[in-house]
Design a protein around this motif. Structure first.
Motif, short mmCIF file in Angstrom:
data_model
loop_
_atom_site.label_atom_id
_atom_site.label_comp_id
_atom_site.label_asym_id
_atom_site.label_seq_id
_atom_site.Cartn_x
_atom_site.Cartn_y
_atom_site.Cartn_z
N PRO A 35 0.83 -1.21 0.00
CA PRO A 35 0.00 0.00 0.00
C PRO A 35 0.87 1.26 0.00
CG PRO A 35 0.01 -1.02 2.18
CD PRO A 35 0.69 -1.98 1.25
N ASP A 50 -3.59 -1.23 4.40
CA ASP A 50 -4.20 -2.54 4.61
C ASP A 50 -4.69 -2.66 6.04
OD1 ASP A 50 -3.52 -3.14 2.02
OD2 ASP A 50 -1.80 -4.40 2.54
N ARG A 62 -7.87 -3.52 1.56
CA ARG A 62 -7.01 -2.39 1.24
C ARG A 62 -7.91 -1.17 1.00
NH1 ARG A 62 -1.68 -2.92 -2.36
NH2 ARG A 62 -1.20 -4.00 -0.40
#
Length: 330
Positions: A35, A50, A62
């Protein structure tokens, strides 16, 4: 898209079915990505993080947030962003929310609308056959409604929520939607306004005209779909099961719940997809039950095209943007 017709679906999918019923997958087939946190050195237009949903089932999500939302100071509810709960594709048996293709897709989705996007990672078959993914999806909705996650509480408009999925994810969004339509009060303050079914994955025992026409499709020929259904459906049932073929027997009475709660449904597809007749059949079924359906079918294309062509994804997202905006027109 060229080459010889696919004759070995297992080789094409790069999977091996083990004697104990589990699946060995090639995790290197598609790249994954971490991420994108809020880093002053990285001015990406969309942030992501996440979060765990149910650690015992290893389900997680996510969350994608447009950076522009951070510039707002405690925005009133009317200024909050629509909430999109997204289910990725993969034939119920493959892939994950952290794959680059889905990460990029959700980034573009969050940026274009703009919206807060929760991309949910559900349990896969055959280790967890359907309805496990549907149950995970409903659990994710209940998690969202009670979550103290800052990005959801501060920036997502819980009264303007849409369930969306691509391919198998479209099937999941549909079946999660049927379940959610029966428990709208339990989901408050989360209020779902509609479903977005992007090239949803459905099947049946008898080949449709589009499946016969595209029997040698290089992306998703029927023999590949058959394997996915064999691995995903409950043991002992065929492709005319309601999870695969909702039109059997005149359609599920649960569809009428979608009409009762007043949701609208956007069905998106193209005639280069072997599943297009299934998708049109589902739209016809829902319309026959009195559900408001917006059809968006185009000529050409192929199944999953938007996952690999960001310009095509952007065009689809503009259709979705118009669909969401239509709810605010008096």
């Amino acid at each position: 898209m060229s080459g010889q017709p696919i004759t070995d679906p297992f080789e094409y999918l790069q999977v091996v079915v083990n004697p104990d019923g589990t699946l060995t997958r090639n995790f290197d087939r598609f790249s994954s990505v971490e991420p994108t946190p809020n880093d002053p050195q990285n001015q990406t237009p969309v942030l992501s993080k996440d979060v765990p949903i149910n650690p015992s089932n290893n389900t997680w999500a996510r969350i994608f947030l447009p950076r522009e939302a951070l510039d707002r100071s405690s925005p009133p509810n009317s200024k909050k962003l629509p909430l999109i709960v997204y289910f990725h594709g993969g034939g119920f048996i493959l892939l994950s929310a952290n794959m680059v293709i889905f990460h990029n897709y959700c980034c573009d989705l969050a940026n274009t609308l703009p919206a807060v996007v929760v991309s949910f990672d559900y349990r896969l078959a055959p280790e967890h056959r359907l309805p496990a993914a549907y149950e995970d999806g409903v659990e994710a909705l209940h998690w969202i409604k009670t979550s103290e996650e800052e990005w959801l509480r501060e920036y997502a408009d819980f009264s303007n929520c849409f369930l969306m999925g691509s391919s198998a994810g479209g099937n999941i969004a549909y079946h999660v939607g049927l379940r959610a339509a029966g428990e709208v009060q339990e989901l408050e303050p989360l209020k779902i306004k509609g479903l977005v079914l992007h090239q949803p994955f459905f099947g049946g025992n008898q080949r449709s005209a589009s499946e016969l026409r595209l029997m040698n499709d290089p992306v998703l020929p029927p023999i590949v779909s058959d394997v996915m259904w064999d691995l995903a459906l409950p043991s002992g049932v065929d492709r005319d099961h309601e999870y695969s073929n909702p039109t059997v027997g005149g359609g599920s009475e649960e569809v009428e719940k979608v009409k009762v709660v007043g949701w609208r449904v956007l069905v998106n597809g193209c005639d280069g997809d072997p599943l297009v007749d299934r998708q049109m059949g589902l739209a016809e079924l829902m319309e026959g039950k009195g559900v408001q359906v917006v059809r968006n079918f185009r000529v050409g294309g192929f199944h999953g095209e938007e996952d690999f062509d960001r310009s095509k994804a952007h065009a689809m997202h503009m259709v979705l943007k118009h669909f969401i905006a239509s709810f605010n027109v008096n």
